[in-house]
Design a protein around this motif. Structure first.
Motif, PDB file in Angstrom:
ATOM      1  N   ALA A 275       1.072  -6.070 -15.378  1.00 57.95           N
ATOM      2  CA  ALA A 275       2.184  -6.700 -14.651  1.00 57.95           C
ATOM      3  C   ALA A 275       2.476  -8.082 -15.233  1.00 57.95           C
ATOM      4  CB  ALA A 275       1.834  -6.806 -13.174  1.00 57.95           C
ATOM      5  N   ALA A 276       1.418  -8.825 -15.569  1.00 50.85           N
ATOM      6  CA  ALA A 276       1.627 -10.171 -16.132  1.00 50.85           C
ATOM      7  C   ALA A 276       2.280 -10.052 -17.511  1.00 50.85           C
ATOM      8  CB  ALA A 276       0.306 -10.914 -16.221  1.00 50.85           C
ATOM      9  N   PHE A 277       1.823  -9.104 -18.317  1.00 53.51           N
ATOM     10  CA  PHE A 277       2.346  -8.961 -19.684  1.00 53.51           C
ATOM     11  C   PHE A 277       3.833  -8.632 -19.662  1.00 53.51           C
ATOM     12  CE2 PHE A 277       3.421  -6.401 -23.393  1.00 53.51           C
ATOM     13  CZ  PHE A 277       3.028  -7.245 -24.424  1.00 53.51           C
ATOM     14  N   PHE A 278       4.234  -7.695 -18.793  1.00 50.00           N
ATOM     15  CA  PHE A 278       5.645  -7.296 -18.749  1.00 50.00           C
ATOM     16  C   PHE A 278       6.453  -8.129 -17.750  1.00 50.00           C
ATOM     17  CE2 PHE A 278       3.668  -3.444 -20.540  1.00 50.00           C
ATOM     18  CZ  PHE A 278       4.461  -3.282 -21.669  1.00 50.00           C
ATOM     19  N   GLU A 279       5.834  -9.188 -17.221  1.00 49.40           N
ATOM     20  CA  GLU A 279       6.467 -10.105 -16.268  1.00 49.40           C
ATOM     21  C   GLU A 279       7.134  -9.339 -15.125  1.00 49.40           C
ATOM     22  OE1 GLU A 279       8.928 -12.645 -18.660  1.00 49.40           O
ATOM     23  OE2 GLU A 279       7.203 -13.555 -19.638  1.00 49.40           O
ATOM     24  N   LEU A 280       6.339  -8.516 -14.459  1.00 47.29           N
ATOM     25  CA  LEU A 280       6.887  -7.661 -13.397  1.00 47.29           C
ATOM     26  C   LEU A 280       6.996  -8.379 -12.050  1.00 47.29           C
ATOM     27  CD1 LEU A 280       5.085  -4.265 -14.175  1.00 47.29           C
ATOM     28  CD2 LEU A 280       7.312  -5.077 -14.950  1.00 47.29           C
ATOM     29  N   GLY A 281       6.565  -9.594 -11.992  1.00 47.51           N
ATOM     30  CA  GLY A 281       6.704 -10.351 -10.733  1.00 47.51           C
ATOM     31  C   GLY A 281       5.450 -10.239  -9.900  1.00 47.51           C
ATOM     32  N   SER A 282       5.152  -9.041  -9.383  1.00 46.10           N
ATOM     33  CA  SER A 282       3.916  -8.898  -8.597  1.00 46.10           C
ATOM     34  C   SER A 282       2.899  -8.100  -9.406  1.00 46.10           C
ATOM     35  CB  SER A 282       4.220  -8.184  -7.289  1.00 46.10           C
ATOM     36  OG  SER A 282       4.808  -6.951  -7.601  1.00 46.10           O
ATOM     37  N   GLY A 283       1.637  -8.148  -8.982  1.00 48.65           N
ATOM     38  CA  GLY A 283       0.569  -7.453  -9.717  1.00 48.65           C
ATOM     39  C   GLY A 283       0.356  -6.046  -9.199  1.00 48.65           C
ATOM     40  N   SER A 284      -0.915  -5.617  -9.200  1.00 49.65           N
ATOM     41  CA  SER A 284      -1.221  -4.268  -8.736  1.00 49.65           C
ATOM     42  C   SER A 284      -0.847  -4.139  -7.260  1.00 49.65           C
ATOM     43  CB  SER A 284      -2.716  -3.997  -8.911  1.00 49.65           C
ATOM     44  OG  SER A 284      -3.464  -4.983  -8.259  1.00 49.65           O
ATOM     45  N   ALA A 285      -0.545  -2.900  -6.850  1.00 51.05           N
ATOM     46  CA  ALA A 285      -0.217  -2.670  -5.443  1.00 51.05           C
ATOM     47  C   ALA A 285      -1.475  -2.890  -4.590  1.00 51.05           C
ATOM     48  CB  ALA A 285       0.304  -1.248  -5.281  1.00 51.05           C
ATOM     49  N   ASP A 286      -1.293  -3.056  -3.252  1.00 54.27           N
ATOM     50  CA  ASP A 286      -2.451  -3.309  -2.373  1.00 54.27           C
ATOM     51  C   ASP A 286      -3.237  -2.034  -2.131  1.00 54.27           C
ATOM     52  OD1 ASP A 286      -1.816  -5.906  -2.119  1.00 54.27           O
ATOM     53  OD2 ASP A 286      -0.616  -5.624  -0.298  1.00 54.27           O
ATOM     54  N   TYR A 287      -4.568  -2.170  -2.103  1.00 52.21           N
ATOM     55  CA  TYR A 287      -5.394  -1.032  -1.731  1.00 52.21           C
ATOM     56  C   TYR A 287      -6.695  -1.562  -1.137  1.00 52.21           C
ATOM     57  CZ  TYR A 287      -8.433   2.984  -1.893  1.00 52.21           C
ATOM     58  OH  TYR A 287      -9.303   3.976  -1.537  1.00 52.21           O
ATOM     59  N   GLU A 288      -7.013  -1.140   0.072  1.00 52.96           N
ATOM     60  CA  GLU A 288      -8.231  -1.595   0.754  1.00 52.96           C
ATOM     61  C   GLU A 288      -9.285  -0.490   0.710  1.00 52.96           C
ATOM     62  OE1 GLU A 288      -9.259  -4.260   2.960  1.00 52.96           O
ATOM     63  OE2 GLU A 288      -7.694  -5.407   1.920  1.00 52.96           O
TER      64      GLU A 288
END
Ligand SMILES: O=C(O)[C@H](O)[C@H](O)COP(=O)(O)O
Length: 370
Positions: A275-288
């Motif tokens: 996500a950081a490399f492609f500048e997607l704004g947010s990172g991985s989705a949430d998972y608990e």
């Protein structure tokens, strides 16, 4: 939209992949997938990308992330030379590996020397996993000797032991990456020359097959010059040497780092970097990860039985030995890794406080009281 091709066995990949991507999954047992439409590839250690196996990456492919701490399956120089950015999940499974090592040590001590102390344990490779091992060993007041020449060069605060000091230990545990080139190459680091004249009580390898010369290890064991060895990793994975496995005190199919927590960490870490490399704004989705309580009320326990209920290490050991005579044991080794449910790390488990009082080792491993 970013097109991502990912190993179908990357844990919770569908849940964790950033939403601004289009995901296609591949089966790694079928070889390197068609990547002609992919901007990014997310893989595991079972896919080897080298100059021979992957000479011409498609021009669209800009990012490769491995959901593992180890990166010896990737030829960095070749891939970076093709303009590809590489990412790994370094440290994702450090706690899981440390718990594997401590669990194996406790099982070994219960059987081989219940009344004696462990003696000195040499830790070879003091990166993320090695450091987590040292932390857990220190909970048990075990005397550790640290050895890591590359770390010594980059970290002025790290004071390692000498080679002689580490080779004088009673037990060795390996946490160094596998490298065949360079001044700190680790391939066959423990070989006949280093074993000669020593009498280790136990040797553990949960790093990479190849860091130890496993045939030399077996020879020294058979000649009675080594007390025992425990192997989680093998020189020709997914195949493994049946004779070497037969003589091991514990033999497992490269699952030291296979915990629910480690596998979620691994996938999260590469999704965040993608996500950081492609500048997607947010990172991985949430998972608990859901909480787990083990209801262990109605059985008479000893330490080995209790550990066996909380950790599948001896189940894997039996399953691996059962594969020994099978001609397709490599495929079955791979299936064992993919299909068995992941264990929970001790620190994420809860059991009755009466049991923790009786078995202080389990508490020291990190299990919490209900
Ligand atoms: O390097 C690592 O992180 C570990 O060896 C890990 O167990 C590898 O897992 P795999 O990619 O083979 O599922």
């Amino acid at each position: 939209m970013i097109h991502v091709s990912a190993d179908q066995n990357l844990y919770k990949i569908k849940e964790l992949i950033p939403p601004q991507t289009e995901l296609s999954l591949y089966d790694p047992s079928q070889g390197i997938p068609d990547l002609s439409q992919a901007d990014a590839m997310l893989l595991r250690t079972v896919t080897h990308l080298t100059e021979e196996s992957f000479p011409n990456p498609p021009a669209t492919l800009k990012f490769i992330g491995t959901g593992s701490s180890g990166t010896d399956h990737l030829d960095n120089e070749h891939l970076e030379g093709k303009g590809i950015t590489l990412a790994s999940s370094n440290g994702c499974n450090a706690r899981a590996v440390a718990e594997y090592v401590m669990t194996a040590l406790l099982l070994w001590k219960e059987k081989k020397q219940p009344k004696e102390s462990f003696g000195k344990i040499g830790v070879i490779g003091v990166g993320k996993a090695g450091s987590a091992v040292v932390d857990l060993l220190s909970n048990f007041d075990i005397d550790c000797v640290l050895y890591d020449p590359p770390r010594q060069q980059r970290d002025p605060d790290f004071t390692p032991a000498s080679l002689q000091e580490v080779l004088d230990c009673d037990i060795l545990t390996f946490h160094a990456p596998l490298s065949k080139k360079g001044p700190h190459a680790t391939y066959h680091w423990l070989d006949e020359e280093k074993l000669a004249g020593k009498s280790f009580k136990l040797i553990i390898n949960a790093a990479r097959g190849g860091v130890i010369d496993e045939l030399a290890l077996m020879k020294y064991y058979v000649e009675g010059k080594i007390g025992d060895y425990i192997l989680d990793v093998w020189e020709r994975e997914p195949d493994f040497n049946t004779e070497v496995a037969k003589h091991a005190f514990i033999a497992t199919p490269h699952i030291a780092g296979y915990s629910e927590q480690a596998k979620v960490n691994a996938t999260k870490m590469i999704c965040d970097q993608l996500a950081a490399f492609f500048e997607l704004g947010s990172g991985s989705a949430d998972y608990e990860i859901p909480e787990r309580i083990e209801d262990l009320a109605h059985i008479q326990y000893d330490l080995t039985k209790l550990i066996t209920r909380l950790n599948p290490i001896l189940g894997y050991d039996k399953a691996l030995r059962d594969l020994s005579d099978r001609p397709d044991k490599g495929v079955l080794f791979r299936n064992l890794r993919n299909e068995w449910p992941l264990r929970y790390e001790y620190a994420s488990l809860k059991i009755r406080k009466e049991l923790l009082r009786e078995f202080k080792e389990i508490h020291m491993l990190g299990v919490q009281p209900i």
